[in-house]
Design a protein around this motif. Structure first.
Motif, PDB file in Angstrom:
ATOM      1  N   GLY A  35      -4.776  -8.585 -13.817  1.00  5.98           N
ATOM      2  CA  GLY A  35      -4.468  -7.187 -13.510  1.00  5.98           C
ATOM      3  C   GLY A  35      -5.018  -6.687 -12.195  1.00  5.98           C
ATOM      4  N   ARG A  36      -5.640  -7.546 -11.399  1.00  9.63           N
ATOM      5  CA  ARG A  36      -6.217  -7.064 -10.137  1.00  9.63           C
ATOM      6  C   ARG A  36      -5.149  -6.537  -9.189  1.00  9.63           C
ATOM      7  NH1 ARG A  36     -11.353  -9.775  -7.310  1.00  9.63           N
ATOM      8  NH2 ARG A  36     -12.804  -9.829  -9.055  1.00  9.63           N
ATOM      9  N   LEU A  37      -4.048  -7.277  -9.043  1.00  5.37           N
ATOM     10  CA  LEU A  37      -3.016  -6.848  -8.110  1.00  5.37           C
ATOM     11  C   LEU A  37      -2.388  -5.536  -8.569  1.00  5.37           C
ATOM     12  CD1 LEU A  37      -1.627  -7.547  -5.501  1.00  5.37           C
ATOM     13  CD2 LEU A  37       0.080  -8.833  -6.786  1.00  5.37           C
ATOM     14  N   VAL A  38      -2.265  -5.359  -9.861  1.00  5.97           N
ATOM     15  CA  VAL A  38      -1.721  -4.104 -10.372  1.00  5.97           C
ATOM     16  C   VAL A  38      -2.667  -2.949 -10.037  1.00  5.97           C
ATOM     17  CG1 VAL A  38      -1.071  -2.841 -12.461  1.00  5.97           C
ATOM     18  CG2 VAL A  38      -0.440  -5.254 -12.202  1.00  5.97           C
ATOM     19  N   ARG A  39      -3.991  -3.201 -10.169  1.00  5.38           N
ATOM     20  CA  ARG A  39      -4.964  -2.151  -9.861  1.00  5.38           C
ATOM     21  C   ARG A  39      -4.960  -1.804  -8.375  1.00  5.38           C
ATOM     22  NH1 ARG A  39      -8.033  -5.285 -13.433  1.00  5.38           N
ATOM     23  NH2 ARG A  39      -9.233  -6.237 -11.741  1.00  5.38           N
ATOM     24  N   LEU A  40      -4.592  -2.786  -7.548  1.00  7.49           N
ATOM     25  CA  LEU A  40      -4.573  -2.561  -6.105  1.00  7.49           C
ATOM     26  C   LEU A  40      -3.180  -2.192  -5.594  1.00  7.49           C
ATOM     27  CD1 LEU A  40      -6.763  -5.625  -5.106  1.00  7.49           C
ATOM     28  CD2 LEU A  40      -7.484  -3.245  -5.137  1.00  7.49           C
ATOM     29  N   ARG A  41      -2.286  -1.890  -6.510  1.00 11.05           N
ATOM     30  CA  ARG A  41      -0.886  -1.652  -6.138  1.00 11.05           C
ATOM     31  C   ARG A  41      -0.736  -0.465  -5.193  1.00 11.05           C
ATOM     32  NH1 ARG A  41       4.271  -0.818 -10.269  1.00 11.05           N
ATOM     33  NH2 ARG A  41       5.603   0.260  -8.798  1.00 11.05           N
ATOM     34  N   ALA A  42      -1.484   0.594  -5.429  1.00 11.52           N
ATOM     35  CA  ALA A  42      -1.369   1.774  -4.579  1.00 11.52           C
ATOM     36  C   ALA A  42      -1.734   1.455  -3.138  1.00 11.52           C
ATOM     37  CB  ALA A  42      -2.258   2.893  -5.116  1.00 11.52           C
ATOM     38  N   ARG A  43      -2.772   0.649  -2.961  1.00 10.75           N
ATOM     39  CA  ARG A  43      -3.186   0.266  -1.610  1.00 10.75           C
ATOM     40  C   ARG A  43      -2.120  -0.599  -0.940  1.00 10.75           C
ATOM     41  NH1 ARG A  43      -8.795  -2.409  -1.708  1.00 10.75           N
ATOM     42  NH2 ARG A  43      -9.211  -0.348  -2.563  1.00 10.75           N
ATOM     43  N   LEU A  44      -1.540  -1.488  -1.701  1.00 10.51           N
ATOM     44  CA  LEU A  44      -0.496  -2.345  -1.165  1.00 10.51           C
ATOM     45  C   LEU A  44       0.742  -1.522  -0.814  1.00 10.51           C
ATOM     46  CD1 LEU A  44       0.458  -5.231  -0.572  1.00 10.51           C
ATOM     47  CD2 LEU A  44       1.203  -5.376  -2.954  1.00 10.51           C
ATOM     48  N   ALA A  45       1.068  -0.552  -1.647  1.00 14.07           N
ATOM     49  CA  ALA A  45       2.244   0.282  -1.408  1.00 14.07           C
ATOM     50  C   ALA A  45       2.082   1.081  -0.116  1.00 14.07           C
ATOM     51  CB  ALA A  45       2.472   1.221  -2.588  1.00 14.07           C
ATOM     52  N   ARG A  46       0.873   1.578   0.154  1.00 18.29           N
ATOM     53  CA  ARG A  46       0.646   2.349   1.378  1.00 18.29           C
ATOM     54  C   ARG A  46       0.874   1.486   2.621  1.00 18.29           C
ATOM     55  NH1 ARG A  46      -3.716   4.456  -1.612  1.00 18.29           N
ATOM     56  NH2 ARG A  46      -5.180   3.065  -0.572  1.00 18.29           N
ATOM     57  N   SER A  47       0.405   0.250   2.558  1.00 20.21           N
ATOM     58  CA  SER A  47       0.502  -0.605   3.741  1.00 20.21           C
ATOM     59  C   SER A  47       1.922  -1.129   3.964  1.00 20.21           C
ATOM     60  CB  SER A  47      -0.472  -1.782   3.616  1.00 20.21           C
ATOM     61  OG  SER A  47      -0.082  -2.635   2.558  1.00 20.21           O
TER      62      SER A  47
END
Length: 390
Positions: free
Chosen positions: A86-98
Motif C-alpha cells: 500500500g505504499r504507492l497508494v499512500r503516496l498517490r497524491a504526491r505522484l499525481a501532483r508531479s
C-alpha cells in the motif's frame, strides 16, 4: 688549711654548677596527635579531604575528587518502518501532483471537439516529451485513433478509460515486479544496488532496508562504495535507524572484499537479506565497470546474487537510458529503481526503460522522506496520473 686546695675545690664546684646550665635542658613537650583531615562535600556530591597546611613539609598527597564518568550516549532508538504493501497508494497524491501535466494535457487534447491530424500530432508530441519514447508514442496514438473512430462519441469518462487502457498496455509486463529478498537454503538473499553518481543509489539502499524491515525481514548492509568515505557513513546512519548492521572497510579498500564479507556476515547472523551498495560508477570508465563485474563474481563464489537493481534518475531521460544499456552489458540487471519521480512530469520513462532493457521497474522513489520508496504498481501509477486531471 691550705688555701690552694680550698681554691681548687671552689673552682671545681663552680665549674659543675655553670656547666649544668648548658648541658641539662628541659624536655620538649610532645606534640599532640594530628586531628584527622576534615572532610567536605563538593558541588557534585563527592566527599573529599581538605589539603594539609602548606607550611608542613613532607605531608601526604592531597586527595583530589575523581572526575565524574560521563554516561554513555543512549543507543539510537530502533524505528519500525511501515510495510511495503500500500505504499504507492499512500503516496498517490504526491505522484499525481508531479505527473498532472502529462495526464491533464493528454485528456484535454483527446476531449477536443475535433480530433484532426494536427491534434493527433500534438498528442504524440506530448507523449514523446514525457519520455515515453517515439515507438511507444506512435503505437499509443495509432491505437487511440482507431478506438475513437470506432467509438464515435467521446464522453469524458470514455476518453479517460481509453487513455488509461493504452497507458497500462505500455507499462504492464508479464515479468515479476517483486524484489526477490527471501532467504534460501544456502543463506540470505543478496541484492546488489548499482548506478552512477547522483541517482540516489546509497539513499535507495538505505530506504530498501527500511522497506524490508517494515515487512519483518532481517537485513545486513554492505558498504562496498569504498571510493567515497561519506557513502559508508551515510549507509551506517540508515542501518542504525532500523537496527541493520553495516559491513564496511577503510576508504580505498577492495569493494569485492567488502561485498564478500557482508554476505559472510549475513550468513553467520542468519539474516534474510544482504543489500550491497556499490560505487557510483561512471559508465564511461571501463575499468570501474569491470570492477563492478568483479564484485558480482566474488559474491557468487559464496552464494547466488538474487537481484541486481539499477537505480536511474527519472529526470535524466535519454541519458539515463544510455547508462542503463552500459550497466546491462556488465551485470545482469534484474530490475529498475526509478528515483525522483515526484519531481518530473516525465513519467513515461517507465515505458521506455522497460522496452530498452527488457526488465521491469520494480521500485519508485517519490520524495526525500525515509519511507518514500515504494513497490511499483502500474495501475496505481496510471490512476495517479489521470486521477487529478479529470
Amino acid at each position: 688549711m691550705d688555701y690552694t686546695i680550698f681554691a681548687v675545690i671552689i673552682f671545681v664546684v663552680a665549674l659543675l654548677v655553670f656547666g649544668g646550665v648548658f648541658l641539662i635542658r628541659p624536655r620538649r613537650p610532645e606534640a599532640p596527635p594530628k586531628a584527622p583531615p576534615q572532610e567536605r562535600e563538593d558541588g557534585a556530591g563527592t566527599t573529599t579531604a581538605e589539603p594539609e597546611a602548606a607550611e608542613e613539609q613532607g605531608a601526604g598527597p592531597v586527595v583530589v575528587a575523581p572526575e565524574p564518568v560521563p554516561e554513555a550516549p543512549p543507543a539510537p532508538e530502533i524505528e519500525m518502518p511501515p510495510p511495503s504493501a500500500g505504499r504507492l497508494v499512500r503516496l498517490r497524491a504526491r505522484l499525481a501532483r508531479s505527473q498532472n501535466a502529462l495526464g491533464k494535457g493528454l485528456l484535454s487534447l483527446l476531449s477536443a471537439d475535433r480530433l484532426d491530424d494536427s491534434t493527433w500530432e500534438e498528442i504524440e508530441d506530448t507523449l514523446i516529451t514525457s519520455d515515453v519514447g517515439v515507438t511507444a508514442a506512435t503505437q499509443i496514438v495509432e491505437s487511440l485513433r482507431t478506438k475513437v473512430k470506432v467509438l464515435g462519441s467521446r464522453t469524458p469518462e470514455e476518453v479517460r478509460g481509453l487513455l488509461r487502457a493504452e497507458l497500462l498496455a505500455q507499462i504492464e509486463t508479464d515479468q515479476d515486479r517483486a524484489v526477490r529478498t527471501e532467504p534460501h537454503a544456502g543463506g540470505p538473499a543478496v541484492v546488489m544496488v548499482v548506478g552512477v553518481n547522483g541517482t540516489g543509489k546509497t539513499t535507495t539502499t538505505g530506504k530498501l532496508a527500511r522497506v524490508l524491515v517494515g515487512d519483518g525481514r532481517s537485513v545486513v548492509l554492505g558498504a562496498a562504495d569504498t571510493f567515497r568515505a561519506a557513502a559508508a557513513e551515510q549507509l551506517a546512519t540508515w542501518g542504525s535507524r532500523v537496527g541493520a548492521p553495516v559491513v564496511r572497510k577503510d576508504e580505498g579498500a577492495d569493494p569485492a572484499s567488502v561485498a564478500f564479507d557482508a554476505v559472510s556476515r549475513g550468513t553467520a547472523d542468519g539474516a534474510d537479506t544482504v543489500i550491497v551498495d556499490t560505487a557510483g560508477r561512471l559508465h564511461t570508465k571501463t575499468g570501474l565497470m569491470d570492477e563492478l563485474g568483479k564484485v558480482k563474481r566474488v559474491i557468487e563464489k559464496k552464494t547466488p546474487v538474487n537481484e541486481v537493481l539499477l537505480v536511474l534518475d527519472a529526470t535524466t531521460g535519454q541519458n539515463g537510458l544510455r547508462q542503463a544499456r552500459v550497466f546491462a552489458e556488465v551485470v545482469n540487471i534484474t530490475g529498475i529503481v526509478l528515483t525522483k519521480l515526484d519531481g518530473t512530469a516525465k513519467g513515461g520513462i517507465i515505458v521506455q526503460v522497460q522496452r530498452e532493457l527488457g526488465v521491469p521497474v520494480k521500485l519508485v522513489g517519490l520524495g526525500e522522506g525515509p519511507d518514500d520508496l515504494a513497490p511499483f504498481d502500474p495501475e496505481a501509477f496510471v490512476d495517479a496520473i489521470l486521477g487529478d486531471a479529470e
